[in-house]
Design an enzyme around this catalytic site. Structure first.
Site, PDB file in Angstrom:
ATOM      1  N   GLU A 121      -3.862  -9.509   3.594  1.00 59.70           N
ATOM      2  CA  GLU A 121      -4.718  -9.301   4.416  1.00 59.70           C
ATOM      3  C   GLU A 121      -5.646 -10.111   5.131  1.00 59.70           C
ATOM      4  O   GLU A 121      -6.114 -10.560   6.132  1.00 59.70           O
ATOM      5  CB  GLU A 121      -5.317  -7.731   4.528  1.00 59.70           C
ATOM      6  CG  GLU A 121      -4.423  -6.761   4.944  1.00 59.70           C
ATOM      7  CD  GLU A 121      -3.419  -6.385   3.430  1.00 59.70           C
ATOM      8  OE1 GLU A 121      -3.408  -7.193   2.466  1.00 59.70           O
ATOM      9  OE2 GLU A 121      -2.956  -5.258   3.649  1.00 59.70           O
ATOM     10  N   GLU A 154       0.805  -1.130  -0.009  1.00 58.23           N
ATOM     11  CA  GLU A 154       0.021  -0.062  -0.089  1.00 58.23           C
ATOM     12  C   GLU A 154       0.822   1.376   0.005  1.00 58.23           C
ATOM     13  O   GLU A 154       0.447   2.204  -0.638  1.00 58.23           O
ATOM     14  CB  GLU A 154      -0.924   0.162   1.232  1.00 58.23           C
ATOM     15  CG  GLU A 154      -2.089  -1.154   1.024  1.00 58.23           C
ATOM     16  CD  GLU A 154      -2.862  -1.158   2.209  1.00 58.23           C
ATOM     17  OE1 GLU A 154      -2.368  -1.390   3.190  1.00 58.23           O
ATOM     18  OE2 GLU A 154      -4.182  -1.006   2.265  1.00 58.23           O
TER      19      GLU A 154
HETATM   20  N1  T1G Z   1       4.223  -7.997  11.683  1.00 57.50           N
HETATM   21  C1  T1G Z   1       4.972  -8.303  12.831  1.00 57.50           C
HETATM   22  N2  T1G Z   1       5.872  -9.348  12.792  1.00 57.50           N
HETATM   23  C2  T1G Z   1       6.138  -9.879  11.581  1.00 57.50           C
HETATM   24  C3  T1G Z   1       5.416  -9.542  10.517  1.00 57.50           C
HETATM   25  C4  T1G Z   1       4.516  -8.559  10.522  1.00 57.50           C
HETATM   26  N3  T1G Z   1       3.648  -8.052   9.406  1.00 57.50           N
HETATM   27  N4  T1G Z   1       5.798 -10.479   9.440  1.00 57.50           N
HETATM   28  C5  T1G Z   1       6.671 -11.090   9.960  1.00 57.50           C
HETATM   29  N5  T1G Z   1       6.880 -11.216  11.193  1.00 57.50           N
HETATM   30  C6  T1G Z   1       7.685 -11.578  12.207  1.00 57.50           C
HETATM   31  C7  T1G Z   1       7.628 -13.038  12.205  1.00 57.50           C
HETATM   32  O1  T1G Z   1       6.569 -13.260  13.325  1.00 57.50           O
HETATM   33  C8  T1G Z   1       8.958 -13.594  12.717  1.00 57.50           C
HETATM   34  O2  T1G Z   1       9.326 -13.354  14.113  1.00 57.50           O
HETATM   35  C9  T1G Z   1       9.891 -12.748  11.896  1.00 57.50           C
HETATM   36  O3  T1G Z   1       9.149 -11.667  11.566  1.00 57.50           O
HETATM   37  C10 T1G Z   1      10.243 -13.679  10.508  1.00 57.50           C
HETATM   38  O4  T1G Z   1       9.229 -13.872   9.888  1.00 57.50           O
HETATM   39  C11 T1G Z   1      -2.602  -1.975   6.714  1.00 57.50           C
HETATM   40  C12 T1G Z   1      -3.127  -4.202   8.187  1.00 57.50           C
HETATM   41  C13 T1G Z   1       7.406 -11.487   5.139  1.00 57.50           C
HETATM   42  C14 T1G Z   1       7.172 -13.643   3.742  1.00 57.50           C
HETATM   43  O5  T1G Z   1       0.680 -10.733   6.449  1.00 57.50           O
HETATM   44  O6  T1G Z   1       4.178 -13.195   5.313  1.00 57.50           O
HETATM   45  O7  T1G Z   1      -0.226  -4.674   6.406  1.00 57.50           O
HETATM   46  O8  T1G Z   1       9.123 -15.302  14.927  1.00 57.50           O
HETATM   47  O9  T1G Z   1       9.536 -16.279   9.943  1.00 57.50           O
HETATM   48  O10 T1G Z   1       9.703 -16.997   6.197  1.00 57.50           O
HETATM   49  O11 T1G Z   1      -3.477  -3.066   5.061  1.00 57.50           O
HETATM   50  O12 T1G Z   1       6.914 -13.075   7.487  1.00 57.50           O
HETATM   51  O13 T1G Z   1      11.436 -14.471  14.214  1.00 57.50           O
HETATM   52  O14 T1G Z   1       9.829 -13.559  16.148  1.00 57.50           O
HETATM   53  O15 T1G Z   1       7.777 -15.545   8.510  1.00 57.50           O
HETATM   54  O16 T1G Z   1      11.420 -15.215   5.965  1.00 57.50           O
HETATM   55  C15 T1G Z   1       0.235  -8.153   6.120  1.00 57.50           C
HETATM   56  C16 T1G Z   1       3.319 -11.264   6.902  1.00 57.50           C
HETATM   57  C17 T1G Z   1       0.224  -7.448   7.327  1.00 57.50           C
HETATM   58  C18 T1G Z   1       2.882 -10.718   5.915  1.00 57.50           C
HETATM   59  C19 T1G Z   1       8.907 -13.506   5.553  1.00 57.50           C
HETATM   60  N6  T1G Z   1       1.549  -8.608   5.892  1.00 57.50           N
HETATM   61  N7  T1G Z   1       4.732 -11.883   6.950  1.00 57.50           N
HETATM   62  O17 T1G Z   1       9.093 -14.784   5.766  1.00 57.50           O
HETATM   63  O18 T1G Z   1      10.029 -14.989   8.095  1.00 57.50           O
HETATM   64  S1  T1G Z   1      -1.532  -6.672   7.612  1.00 57.50           S
HETATM   65  C20 T1G Z   1       1.555 -10.126   6.136  1.00 57.50           C
HETATM   66  C21 T1G Z   1       5.134 -12.806   5.983  1.00 57.50           C
HETATM   67  C22 T1G Z   1      -1.421  -5.330   6.868  1.00 57.50           C
HETATM   68  C23 T1G Z   1      -2.340  -3.012   5.929  1.00 57.50           C
HETATM   69  C24 T1G Z   1      -2.777  -4.295   6.854  1.00 57.50           C
HETATM   70  C25 T1G Z   1       6.358 -13.425   6.325  1.00 57.50           C
HETATM   71  C26 T1G Z   1       7.538 -12.867   5.135  1.00 57.50           C
HETATM   72  P1  T1G Z   1       9.894 -14.337  14.894  1.00 57.50           P
HETATM   73  P2  T1G Z   1       9.242 -15.185   9.129  1.00 57.50           P
HETATM   74  P3  T1G Z   1      10.079 -15.526   6.581  1.00 57.50           P
END
Ligand code: T1G
Length: 677
Positions: free
Chosen positions: A125, A105
């Protein structure tokens, strides 16, 4: 506190860098600092353009999920996005790694986007029970055709960089120095001002969209999850309302959904996935070499495991009992690879390439050069003990030996080896090359090297690994056996298979327990019941219905009859099954009572929870969230409900008309089995 956003200047171009490891999640602090830089740059007349980039392994992977569901903290992301879009100078997003959710976004608010060839872009999302909350549903369909935007937002799957370029989601790809290319791009844009921001443009190809057709498809697939349909509604608003009105509605929808039970459950599932197998991460031992892996037994399970191994780059040596069986196993793996090509999950070239890394033979000596051997022979303790004894004799002492048993005692197999520390269970789920779950079973003597090997294998196969101790059925099958048994007692008490299956489907399971049995066949469980019949406690109640179906040759879909009739291809209730159930009720002396869907689901959940609790008390499962993860990834438990243990801890979110778990089943005439199965 160190700053999370920094800015440097090169010849009138500002380079704004977000540095919030590990994935540059856009927390409140990041939003505040970024917004301050947008305002600064608006005031700085020496600046012609700006580049927005990230340090570390990825662009912004989204809003900070830890903040979702809590009261929003200013500045909100839409405010930051609006500020970037309305900035005095053009902004270019330089994307590497993943640009997800709020990350994408932010990039949509920029004037243009450049990405490296490995980047992935998406709005996931809905997988968190929400919709994009910072303009995604409004800006995306103004950049890419509406049907593609709908696919991305309602499905939540990211697209690869090349697909993003084809859609118009990114303007340029660059495989070398992304920053230099982004600066060059920013320079170009500064030289031709006046590009209208996305918000001021019409939606693309809106008339190509079949809204009704998509709504029907989403409803059929969502299994009761609300977010995908809400996402579709938000996009429909975007295509039909003025942009500012659609933005307002998107935000309201987002805030409402972020506070929902569904979103809370999905956030829990997200973090459960990340914390699974944590105990394995702390093991210091080196894993065995996984370049070459042996598989003993090339039936459905063995061939599936071999396929999974091939697809993740291993060489596979398959062992069968004779040349004909080895050839059949080789063919089976080939068919699985072809089916993967058919499904589009693997390219034809990749499948052909990996096929060359498979050898199948009836000679066990080629196994000797494998770092790990996984046994997947017939589920019989004596057969498997023989395999372990032979493997122990031929394999070098540093090779790790695994069993894919789904029920048997790993310790009794390890007994057959001189060094039981090298033995562990690796319980795959069928089809092994598709299902995400891997139970890593820690035997009494399993050593760190064997566990480290299991963890390394799971990582390589991109599977979710959950550690289980040894018990009959480990975590998943033990829970499933318990609720399946209770469902059969519910038949005696008054429910019918179709009612129980419908209750489970209404709750969000893809299939009910009896439909699943018909699909996988009733004969394996029947054989197991027969093998344990002599040790069964006669003082405990026993339900004979499934045995009677098997005795009548009703083994499921493969015999066209099971719990249902499949005679003409469809699935029909069979009066013959109802008659058997009624006879068994009479034999048990039970007066049938009617049961509602809610009561049925409460019974099933309470049995899952009881068994889950026992698994924790006995130390078989390491955490409640591991148990939930097993049910979500291996047993079709609806993800948007979090899992049985999650629901137990959030009693208010149980099915409507909730009653305490302890009270459920207490009235059953068969409750004794719950205490001592
Ligand atoms: N927020 C907080 N922590 C996150 C995070 C996030 N968005 N994404 C990953 N982490 C942490 C995860 O818990 C882990 O922590 C570490 O990062 C590594 O992640 C306004 C509201 C990017 C493809 O849904 O898909 O934006 O366990 O083990 O395999 O519209 O993380 O090490 O303590 O998964 O290399 C939308 C979620 C949010 C993406 C990387 N975004 N993340 O994968 O590592 S909602 C998502 C992923 C939003 C807006 C809305 C994957 C990754 P720890 P990992 P990875």
């Amino acid at each position: 506190m160190a700053s999370l956003v920094s800015c440097e200047y090169r010849d009138g171009i500002a380079i704004v860098t977000i540095d919030n490891p590990p994935v540059n999640a856009i927390s409140q602090a990041v939003r505040a600092e970024l917004l301050a830089f947008v305002h600064d740059l608006n005031r700085n007349t020496d600046i012609r353009a700006a580049v927005l980039r990230c340090a570390g392994r990825t662009f912004v992977a989204g809003a900070d999920i830890n903040e979702l569901g809590k009261p929003p903290l200013a500045p909100a992301l839409p405010e930051v996005a609006d500020a970037i879009e309305g900035a005095r100078v053009p902004w270019v997003a330089a994307i590497h790694g993943a640009a997800l959710g709020g990350g994408l976004e932010l990039s949509l608010a920029c004037t243009a986007r450049i990405a490296d060839g490995q980047a992935r872009l998406g709005l996931p999302e809905v997988t968190l029970g929400i919709i994009p909350g910072a303009g995604g549903t409004v800006r995306l369909p103004r950049l890419v055709p509406v049907p593609d935007a709908v696919e991305m937002v309602t499905g939540g799957k990211p697209v690869a960089a090349t697909a993003a370029l084809a859609l118009g989601l990114v303007d340029r790809l660059c495989d070398e120095d992304l920053l230099s290319a982004a600066i060059g791009f920013a320079d170009d844009l500064a030289a031709r001002p006046g590009l209208p921001p996305l918000i001021g443009r019409p939606c693309r190809n809106a008339t190509d969209m079949d809204w009704q057709g998509k709504a029907t498809a989403i409803k059929a697939k969502a299994r009761g999850a609300k977010a995908p349909m809400e996402a579709l509604e938000a996009l429909r608003d975007s295509a039909h309302l003025p942009a500012h009105e659609a933005l307002k509605r998107e935000r309201e929808r987002f805030l409402r959904l972020a506070a929902s039970d569904e979103a809370a459950a999905l956030r829990y599932a997200f973090f459960s996935e990340r914390s699974a197998g944590r105990s394995l991460a702390s093991i210091a031992s080196e894993p065995a070499d996984l370049a070459r892996v042996g598989v003993v037994g090339g039936g459905t399970m063995g061939a599936g495991i071999a396929t999974a191994l091939l697809l993740c780059g291993c060489e596979v040596q398959l062992l069968e009992r004779d040349a004909a069986a080895a050839e059949a196993a080789h063919r089976r793996v080939g068919e699985m690879l072809d089916a993967s090509v058919g499904r589009g999950s693997v390219s034809r070239e990749a499948a052909d390439q990996v096929r060359n890394r498979l050898a199948a033979s009836s000679d066990d000596m080629p196994l000797v050069s494998c770092g790990l051997v996984i046994e997947a022979v017939f589920e019989d303790i004596d057969v498997k003990r023989d395999v372990f004894s032979r493997l122990d004799a031929i394999m070098p002492p540093d090779a790790v030996l695994a069993t894919n048993t789904s029920y048997l005692d790993v310790n009794r197999l390890a007994e057959m080896t001189v060094d039981p520390t090298r033995v562990l269970g690796l319980h795959f789920f069928a089809p092994a090359h598709v299902m995400k779950l891997l139970e890593i079973v820690r035997g009494r003597h399993t050593g760190d090297r064997a566990l480290a090997t299991g963890a390394a294998l799971a990582k390589r196969l991109k599977k979710t690994a959950v550690v289980s101790g040894v018990c009959h059925g480990f975590i998943g099958n033990r829970i499933m056996a318990a609720y399946r048994r209770d469902c059969e007692f519910m038949l005696l008490e008054g429910a019918l298979p179709a009612q129980i299956d419908a209750a489970m489907r209404d709750f969000g399971f893809a299939m009910g327990v009896f439909e699943v049995q018909d699909l996988s066949g009733l004969d394996i469980a029947w054989a197991q019941r027969k093998s344990t019949a002599s040790t069964r406690d006669p003082s405990l109640p026993y339900c004979h219905i499934a045995d009677r179906l098997c005795e009548a040759g009703r083994l499921g879909r493969k015999t066209k009859k099971g719990w249902y009739d499949y005679g003409d291809g469809g699935q029909k209730v069979d009066p013959e099954v109802t008659r058997i159930i009624e006879e068994e009720r009479a034999r048990a002396g039970v007066n049938a009572l009617s049961m509602s869907s809610v009561q049925i689901m409460q019974r099933i959940l309470s049995v899952m929870q009881r068994e889950g609790h026992a698994l924790l008390v006995e130390g078989i499962a390491e955490s409640a969230s591991d148990i939930d993860l097993v049910m979500l990834t291996g047993y079709g438990f609806p993800r948007h409900r979090g899992g049985p243990m999650y629901l137990a801890a959030h009693e208010s979110q149980r099915t409507p008309g909730s009653v305490p778990a302890a009270a459920i089943g207490a009235a059953s005439p068969f409750k004794d089995w719950l205490i001592k199965p």
